[in-house]
Structures are given as C-alpha cells and as structure tokens.
Design an enzyme around this catalytic site. Structure first.
Site, short mmCIF file in Angstrom:
data_model
loop_
_atom_site.label_atom_id
_atom_site.label_comp_id
_atom_site.label_asym_id
_atom_site.label_seq_id
_atom_site.Cartn_x
_atom_site.Cartn_y
_atom_site.Cartn_z
CE1 TYR A 33 20.07 88.05 -5.52
CE2 TYR A 33 19.89 86.10 -6.88
CZ TYR A 33 19.93 86.69 -5.64
OH TYR A 33 19.80 85.92 -4.52
NE ARG A 52 11.66 87.96 -6.81
CZ ARG A 52 11.78 86.71 -6.35
NH1 ARG A 52 11.06 86.34 -5.30
NH2 ARG A 52 12.58 85.86 -6.93
CE LYS A 151 16.19 86.33 -6.15
NZ LYS A 151 16.76 85.65 -4.98
CD GLU A 184 14.18 85.71 3.28
OE1 GLU A 184 13.57 85.26 2.29
OE2 GLU A 184 14.70 86.83 3.29
N1 PDD Z 1 16.96 82.59 -4.01
N2 PDD Z 1 14.54 84.10 0.16
C1 PDD Z 1 15.77 84.40 -0.28
C2 PDD Z 1 16.67 85.18 0.61
C3 PDD Z 1 16.17 83.99 -1.56
O1 PDD Z 1 17.41 84.29 -2.01
C4 PDD Z 1 15.29 83.21 -2.35
C5 PDD Z 1 15.64 82.74 -3.73
C6 PDD Z 1 14.01 82.91 -1.85
C7 PDD Z 1 13.00 82.13 -2.66
O2 PDD Z 1 12.48 82.91 -3.71
P1 PDD Z 1 11.94 82.27 -5.08
O3 PDD Z 1 10.94 81.26 -4.70
O4 PDD Z 1 11.34 83.44 -5.78
O5 PDD Z 1 13.12 81.66 -5.80
C8 PDD Z 1 13.67 83.37 -0.59
C9 PDD Z 1 17.39 82.29 -5.36
C10 PDD Z 1 16.92 80.97 -5.83
C11 PDD Z 1 18.87 82.47 -5.42
O6 PDD Z 1 19.41 83.12 -4.52
O7 PDD Z 1 19.48 82.02 -6.38
#
Ligand code: PDD
Length: 298
Positions: A33, A52, A151, A184
């Site tokens: 996703y 991605r 992801k 993270e």
């Molecule tokens: N989450 N790390 C994890 C585990 C995440 O789920 C996310 C983003 C990020 C930050 O990634 P980005 O800057 O590309 O949004 C880091 C999204 C926002 C979500 O789970 O909805």
C-alpha cells in the site's frame, strides 16, 4: 465531507465497497500500500509513491502490471470524486482472490483499492510543542524476515508497537532492531539533531525509506545543514538536542519527550523549526500549478 472507495475502478461510498473474503490481502495481509496526501488539492510526490508501490509489489512478486485498472488514473479519479479540500489517499494492491493455500499461481488478478478521506489535521499545539514518543519493547522486523523496506499491509508488528506506546501514554512508538539500534516509528521515520547535525538511522538498520524522510534530507542538505544517516541508539534519541518524526500524514512533527525525557527542555529547536518551514514551502511549491484540482485528470 465525503469518503470514497474505489475497488477495481468501481467508485462509490464506503458502504458500497466490497472485496472478496478469499482475497489474499484479507487472508494473509498479502498486499502492499501507499498513503498519499494532497496539498492545495493536488497529490504530493505522487510519482515517488507510485514508484515505491511498484517496488514493494515487485519484492513480493505481486504482479503490478496485471492490475485490472490503471492505478494512477484511479487515484486521480477518486481524488476528484471525493472533492475534499485536502485528501488522504490509501491505495492498496493485493495479490487478489484465490483458493486457500500459498500457491500464487492459482490466484488473481490483483485487487486495487483506493480510499479517499479528508486529510486528518495535525493540531497546531503538536507542531508548536511536539508529541511524546516511547522506545518500545516490540522490535522492528528483521530485513531478513518481512523486510520493513517493503510497504506491506501486513502491519501487526506495527500495531503491537503502537499498542505498547499507547499503554505508555505516548503518541508514537519508536522501534529498535535486534541490534538495539533505532529504526523508525510505527508509521513514521525518526530524526535527531545533535551538535547541529541532523541524523537519521541508515536504511541498513531495517526501515521504510520514507518519502518525507528523503525530502527532508534533501532540503536540509540544500540549506547547508549537515546531515548523516548512521546507527543511533535509544539514548541518542533521549539525549538529543532536538528530534522529530516524518511521514506523509504527519509531515514534520517535533518530538517533545522520549520515554518521559524532555528533548531540549520540551520545545522544538531551531533546526526542527527550520526543517518544518522548508518542508511546508516545498510541499506548497511542488503542488502549485495554478490550475483547478479537476485538471489533474488528463
Ligand atoms: N506511513 N515508516 C513507516 C513504518 C510508515 O508506515 C511510514 C508511512 C513512514 C513514513 O513514510 P512516508 O514519508 O513515505 O509517508 C515510515 C503512512 C503514512 C501510513 O502508514 O499511512
């Protein structure tokens, strides 16, 4: 403010949306996703998110190119249909329905779900004062198991960490890896400032290569702030001069306390405030084309 869900090109209200109970996304979390948001009604860094999504699907051999619809077009169509001032989009690509069992040959085609909802607002007080985080006991998956760089919608590990943080009264958990290094948050990347240097864990520690993380590193470097990706410990975060989280929906969000330790007397510092301003400016500039939101549909 309407919420809209698009399943394989069929667009309607959430009550009308349906996915098969035999979909592998439902049965095994066998799906990937992206979360995308708009600024000024226009999707921010859409290309990077689609790239991605394709990479995540590729790592799991989910056949992106066999999706029954054009994913980009369906995202834009759903966005226009939702008509919110600012929209949060979740796009999910599953391996599709099939019989019970792991054989991927017997299932598909992939299912594409696009969910549009009004973008959740970050309270002004959180930006001004920061949020509390906790370094939790739940460890981030090892890259040699389900690699955090993918992801995937298989999010129970993140959920367990989130639940632990909530029990500790924190807004976001920060997860260590098996080597006791920072990785993270449950839905965010983490940065610390030490001696005027902006630091974030390297990708080798096992984490998602956040799109906001990448933008922040670029913006900081261009602004002459010294940055480094390196191994960091929980104490590096607790004793940081400044710290913040980044994600699509959080943007740049200052950290006020870690495990109860105030970060820089509990007030966002100068580098965090500078990054916040640079990021906001960048998001506005990237999404500003002067045309009406509907024109994103070619
Ligand atoms: N989450 N790390 C994890 C585990 C995440 O789920 C996310 C983003 C990020 C930050 O990634 P980005 O800057 O590309 O949004 C880091 C999204 C926002 C979500 O789970 O909805």
């Amino acid at each position: 403010m309407p919420e809209r869900i698009n399943v394989n090109g069929v667009l309607g209200p959430p009550e009308a949306a349906a996915v098969s109970p035999l979909d592998r996304g439902f049965l095994y979390g066998d799906s990937v996703y992206e979360t995308i948001r708009t600024y000024g009604g226009r999707p921010f860094l859409l290309r990077q998110h689609l790239d991605r999504l394709r990479r995540s699907a590729g790592r799991l051999d989910i056949p992106y190119d066999r999706a029954p619809v054009d994913i980009e077009r369906e995202i834009l169509r759903t966005l226009v249909d939702a008509g919110s001032p600012e929209t949060a989009i979740r796009v999910v690509l599953t391996r599709g329905p099939g019989p019970i069992g792991y054989d991927p040959e017997t299932c598909g085609p992939p299912t594409v779900v696009v969910y549009a909802r009004p973008c959740p607002e970050i309270p002004a007080a959180w930006l001004r004062e920061g949020v509390d985080v906790a370094v939790v006991q739940v460890r981030r998956n090892s890259p040699s198991a389900l690699d955090p760089a993918i992801k995937s919608s298989n999010l129970l590990n993140n959920f367990l960490a989130w639940q632990e943080a909530r029990r500790l009264g924190a807004y976001e958990p920060v997860l260590l890896n098996a080597g006791e290094h920072l990785t993270e948050g449950a839905t965010s990347n983490v940065f610390v400032v030490r001696s005027e240097r902006l630091l974030t864990p390297t990708l080798e520690e096992g984490l998602l290569e956040g799109i906001t993380r990448g933008a922040v590193l670029d913006l900081a470097r261009h602004d002459g702030i010294e940055t480094a990706e390196e191994a960091l410990t929980a104490d590096d975060l607790r004793r940081a001069d400044e710290a913040f989280l980044t994600s699509t929906l959080k943007g740049v969000l200052p950290i006020r306390r870690c495990d109860g330790w105030p970060i820089r007397h509990g007030r966002p510092g100068a580098i965090t405030r500078r990054i916040l301003a640079l990021f906001e400016e960048f998001a506005q500039a990237e999404t500003k084309t002067g045309s009406a939101p509907g024109s994103i549909l070619r």
